[in-house]
Design an enzyme around this catalytic site. Structure first.
Site, mmCIF file in Angstrom:
data_model
loop_
_atom_site.group_PDB
_atom_site.id
_atom_site.type_symbol
_atom_site.label_atom_id
_atom_site.label_comp_id
_atom_site.label_asym_id
_atom_site.label_seq_id
_atom_site.Cartn_x
_atom_site.Cartn_y
_atom_site.Cartn_z
ATOM 1 N N GLY A 135 0.818 -1.206 0.000
ATOM 2 C CA GLY A 135 0.000 0.000 0.000
ATOM 3 C C GLY A 135 0.851 1.256 0.000
ATOM 4 C CG ASP A 136 3.147 2.379 3.392
ATOM 5 O OD1 ASP A 136 2.715 3.487 3.752
ATOM 6 O OD2 ASP A 136 3.077 1.365 4.106
ATOM 7 C CB THR A 137 5.406 0.208 -2.500
ATOM 8 O OG1 THR A 137 6.176 -0.216 -1.363
ATOM 9 C CG2 THR A 137 6.317 0.292 -3.699
ATOM 10 C CB ALA A 141 5.952 5.634 -2.812
#
Length: 406
Positions: free
Chosen positions: A177-179, A182
């Site tokens: 999710g973070d990637t 980003a």
């Protein structure tokens, strides 16, 4: 062994000349900064004095520093600055006033509380591109809720689909999710910089919500529900609605086989000794194969079950059927294809170690990315960055004495 390219810190790469101030911590914002830094942007990372980014201490440590940090913070400079102090905020305004991009992933409202909101910053720097990554975005009823990548994965629809049918949904194994947030942020930054270049130099805000970045890659999830009321569920290793495509047991592990193209399917069936299935009229299209997917999976599984992975992969490769084993870190590290494409690089740390790290993606033919510097220790570049901003050594010493910089 391939070694990370070390080149001068300035004037290299497609984004040379772009100055980025990175605020925030852990994964989403810093991964975006890392991605842009790999292609030549100057990234100045602001960290809290004393503690710094918590990622420095996540997972496995070498001499007290995470080896993950060596990947996430390469090609960056570190300044330790207390953003909760009025003097620290003023220094941040000065740095941002001379930057092209600001990356932040605080909870909405945090920067506004420090006097560093968009309205304040664009007045000083009209060309600023401001990337804001948060759990739920800068607007909407959930904007003030705390949100991490795992929550974004759940709300975005991904977590419901992971795992085996009828069992507890599982994490995919990395902070996807973070990637994804980003990478969407990096696309937004590049798009905004291009717009600024061709449309009068005006900057803008890029608003990326973690759950929206996940939702954006959920393929036909919503159209299927809208058109048919169909709720896609977890399917284990299979590819729902597309057949045959699954993981199949061998004598020494699992291989993934994607035999879902019409001609590929026929070659696959002939290869495993099932010409009857290869020529069956109802199996010549995907719809017919989906209707008999359990039978097809059983036929492929019966063939792979008595063979080692190497044999299965060799036979299917010769038949031009897409197949591959499930790689571990050890498999990746030893694979010659990864090495041939410079996807495993030996990077020197500032503590004198050598650690293998992932290479740079994507690969540009004319202006390829590079590792220009290893990940900094906390505050390694504080004095240099402040001097470049016009502060004297005496002023820096006073700030250090007050604990505003470190």
């Amino acid at each position: 062994m391939n070694t990370a390219t070390t080149v001068p810190a300035a004037h290299t790469g497609a984004l040379a000349g772009v100055r980025i101030i990175e605020m925030g911590q852990l994964i989403a914002g810093p991964f975006c900064g890392k991605t842009l830094g790999d292609f030549g942007a100057e990234v100045i990372k602001i960290e809290a004095p004393g503690s710094g980014d918590p990622l420095r201490n996540w997972r496995l440590l070498q001499d007290g520093t995470s080896v993950w940090w060596q990947v996430q913070s390469r090609n960056k400079r570190s300044i330790a600055l207390d953003l909760r102090s009025a003097e620290g905020q003023e220094i941040a305004r000065k740095l941002i006033g001379e930057a092209d991009v600001l990356i932040e992933n605080f909870r909405p409202g945090t920067l506004e509380g420090w006097g560093l909101g968009w309205d304040d910053l664009r007045e000083r720097n009209p060309g600023l591109v401001m990337l804001r990554i948060s759990g739920y975005g800068q607007t909407g009823p959930y904007r003030d809720l705390p949100g991490f990548g795992v929550i974004g994965e759940a709300m975005g629809g991904l977590r419901h689909l992971t795992g085996e049918p009828g069992r507890v949904p599982v994490r995919v194994g990395v902070s996807i999710g973070d990637t994804l947030a980003a990478l969407h942020g990096a696309i937004g930054v590049l798009t905004a910089l291009y717009h600024r270049k061709v449309n009068g130099g005006q900057g803008q805000v890029i608003d990326v919500a973690l759950h929206e970045a996940v939702f954006n890659v959920m393929e036909s999830l919503i159209p299927e529900y809208s058109a048919f009321g169909a709720v896609r569920d977890a399917a284990g290793s299979a590819l729902p609605g597309i057949a045959p495509s699954n993981a199949y047991a061998c004598t020494d592990g699992y291989v993934l086989v994607a035999g879902n193209g019409d001609s590929i399917f026929r070659r696959l069936m002939d290869t495993i000794g099932r010409p009857d299935l290869a020529s069956a009229p109802d199996l010549q299209s995907n719809a017919g194969r989906v209707a008999r997917v359990q039978e097809l999976d059983a036929a492929i599984g019966d063939w792979t079950r008595t063979r080692p992975m190497a044999e299965v992969l060799a036979v299917l490769g010769a038949a031009k059927v897409p197949a591959g084993k499930v790689y571990t870190a050890k498999d990746i590290h030893e694979d010659p294809h990864y090495r041939a494409r410079d996807m495993i690089l030996a990077q020197q740390t500032r503590d004198g170690h050598t650690v293998d790290v992932p290479g740079i993606v994507p690969k540009l033919s004319g202006t390829p990315g590079s590792i220009r510097s290893s990940a900094p220790r906390l505050g390694d570049d504080t004095d240099a960055v402040l001097r470049e901003a016009g502060l004297t050594d005496t002023q820096i010493a006073v700030l250090r004495e007050k604990g505003i910089v470190a």
